[in-house]
Design a protein around this motif. Structure first.
Motif, PDB file in Angstrom:
ATOM      1  N   ASP A 176      -6.257  -0.510   6.646  1.00 29.20           N
ATOM      2  CA  ASP A 176      -7.024   0.020   7.917  1.00 29.20           C
ATOM      3  C   ASP A 176      -6.957   1.345   7.780  1.00 29.20           C
ATOM      4  O   ASP A 176      -5.980   1.856   6.787  1.00 29.20           O
ATOM      5  N   PHE A 178      -6.617   4.905   8.420  1.00 26.78           N
ATOM      6  CA  PHE A 178      -6.085   5.636   9.166  1.00 26.78           C
ATOM      7  C   PHE A 178      -5.960   7.483   8.751  1.00 26.78           C
ATOM      8  O   PHE A 178      -6.916   7.558   7.923  1.00 26.78           O
ATOM      9  N   THR A 215      -3.691  12.868  13.912  1.00 27.04           N
ATOM     10  CA  THR A 215      -3.876  11.169  13.190  1.00 27.04           C
ATOM     11  C   THR A 215      -5.055  10.593  14.494  1.00 27.04           C
ATOM     12  O   THR A 215      -5.105  10.949  15.610  1.00 27.04           O
ATOM     13  N   THR A 217      -7.274   7.969  15.276  1.00 25.83           N
ATOM     14  CA  THR A 217      -6.907   6.428  15.474  1.00 25.83           C
ATOM     15  C   THR A 217      -6.951   5.953  16.556  1.00 25.83           C
ATOM     16  O   THR A 217      -6.482   6.445  17.727  1.00 25.83           O
ATOM     17  N   SER A 222       0.900   6.134  15.121  1.00 26.14           N
ATOM     18  CA  SER A 222       0.484   5.940  14.460  1.00 26.14           C
ATOM     19  C   SER A 222       1.363   5.549  13.014  1.00 26.14           C
ATOM     20  O   SER A 222       2.841   5.824  13.605  1.00 26.14           O
TER      21      SER A 222
END
Length: 431
Positions: A176, A178, A215, A217, A222
């Motif tokens: 996935d 970020f 980050t 996300t 994170s």
């Protein structure tokens, strides 16, 4: 994306047809050429020659003496990537000798300024200078950037057995995405002394400051926050400063596009808190490149098999999350074509690549490459270096941009795993 390919490759097809018409001019020179030696620059054809030939406003010299060519190449730095958007900028690469060519390597200088539609701004100055008879070699760079970096956690994309919640997030086996935002200021300089032909020993210093790290996300915490908590770093800012001790052996015939020889560099990086580094750490970097010139008797010196091995090994201490070695984290950010920078990373990292380079036109205006690479990491969660590998590969086209410095315009398409693929554009070979 389809329109981008058309814009890139349709003009190259037209250039190819034009250059083939000029190819006959070099045939006699090729037949007379001594085995393994480069062709004289006047027998080659590059982009500068093309622009001169098709320029209707070019002034012809009455005495027939050609103007002296510049060793500097300028290139609009255009690119597209779904992650960064469209990139536009300017890049200049230059080369010259500070001594006789027979005993002094070419010195290379480069600078660039880029902007992307996702808000990335990046500028740098770079030099790799050899003094007369290669007695001294100075390498260094200065860079300032507002970065938006893609992040896929740590590791090699292999699931962990029975992971905790934090380990599952940072291991990220589904890869996935970020997005880390930060500002970076960097400077490094190394000085080498020649000990014997091709062998240098040196030392240097480096400073890299990252600020305003955040980050984007939907997952919390994170990977950066998890790693920073595990290892005692501030997730929002860190310094990576220290000393370098180097041993280099170099016999390659050109830094931009080598036909033969060896380049090897061993660097001991020691992060020092007394120099402002966030923590003490020792990292060993190894860079080995070997070039085999194939079939020199056929009069085509750019028939080359090139090998590259790069490694970054953690000997002691810990690095900040954004400074962990990984894909595209080599000094020239060229490793791992097929994946985005930082796709795989860990405490230690190893990378190998093989590339076959071959001519298409006799005057070297067009040539091609095919390549394949593999990489592995130590992820701090039980997966050791060399246990698992991830591959990628691809092919590319080369357009001779400046024959005086052997600078190529490189257009590569590479495919990796996890759906990773992309177009890679730039000046000079990956290694």
């Amino acid at each position: 994306m389809r329109n981008l390919y058309i814009l890139l490759f349709f003009p190259l097809l037209a250039l190819n047809t034009y250059a083939q018409d000029l190819e006959q001019q070099t045939d006699s020179l090729l037949l007379k050429r001594i085995k393994g030696e480069p062709l004289p620059p006047d027998s080659l054809y590059d982009v500068v020659n093309l622009f001169q030939d098709i320029n209707p406003f070019k002034k012809r010299k009455k005495d027939g003496i050609p103007e002296k060519r510049s060793g500097i190449s300028y290139l609009p730095n255009l690119n597209y990537n779904p992650s960064i958007g469209f990139q536009i900028g300017i890049k200049a690469v230059g080369g010259l000798h500070f001594g006789e060519k027979k005993n002094t390597s070419m010195s290379v200088f480069a600078t660039a300024l880029n902007y992307t539609t996702r808000g990335i701004v990046f500028g740098y100055l770079f030099h790799d200078v050899y003094t007369r008879e290669n007695k001294w070699n100075l390498k260094g760079s200065l860079h300032i950037a507002k970065m938006v970096g893609l992040d896929y956690g740590m590791g090699i994309g292999h699931p962990l057995p029975n992971p905790t919640e934090e380990e599952s997030i940072i291991n990220n086996p589904d890869r996935d995405r970020f997005v880390n935002k930060y500002t970076v200021y960097g400077f490094n300089e190394r000085i080498y002394k020649k000990l014997s032909p091709g062998l240098f020993v040196g030392a240097g210093a480096y400073f890299e400051l990252k600020r305003n790290v955040s980050t984007l996300t939907e997952v919390s915490p994170s990977p950066n926050e998890i790693y920073s908590k595990w290892n005692g770093f501030d997730p929002a800012r860190n310094n990576n400063n220290g000393l370098m001790f180097n041993l280099q052996y170099m016999t390659r015939d050109n830094p931009n596009s080598a036909y033969k020889g060896i380049y090897s560099d061993v660097v001991l990086r020691t992060n020092q808190t007394w120099m402002g580094s966030s923590q003490n750490a020792i990292q060993l970097l190894t860079d080995f490149r070997k070039y085999f010139q194939l079939f020199p008797e056929r009069g085509r010196p750019n028939h080359v098999l090139a090998l590259w091995y790069y490694g970054s090994y953690n000997l002691s201490g810990k690095l900040p999350y954004l400074d962990l070695p990984g894909t595209g984290k080599d000094p020239y950010a060229k490793s791992g074509r097929g994946y985005t920078n930082g796709y795989f990373k860990g405490r230690s990292y190893a990378y190998g690549e093989v590339e076959y380079r071959f001519p298409i036109l006799r005057n070297q205006f067009l040539s091609g490459v095919v390549f394949g690479n593999i990489q592995t990491v130590d992820d701090q969660m039980g997966t050791k270096l060399f246990k698992y590998w991830q591959p990628s590969g691809g092919a590319g086209l080369r357009v001779l941009f400046n024959k005086m410095t052997r600078t190529n315009l490189c257009i590569d398409y590479a495919i990796g795993k996890f759906g990773q693929k992309g177009l890679f554009l730039g000046l000079n070979e990956a290694f």
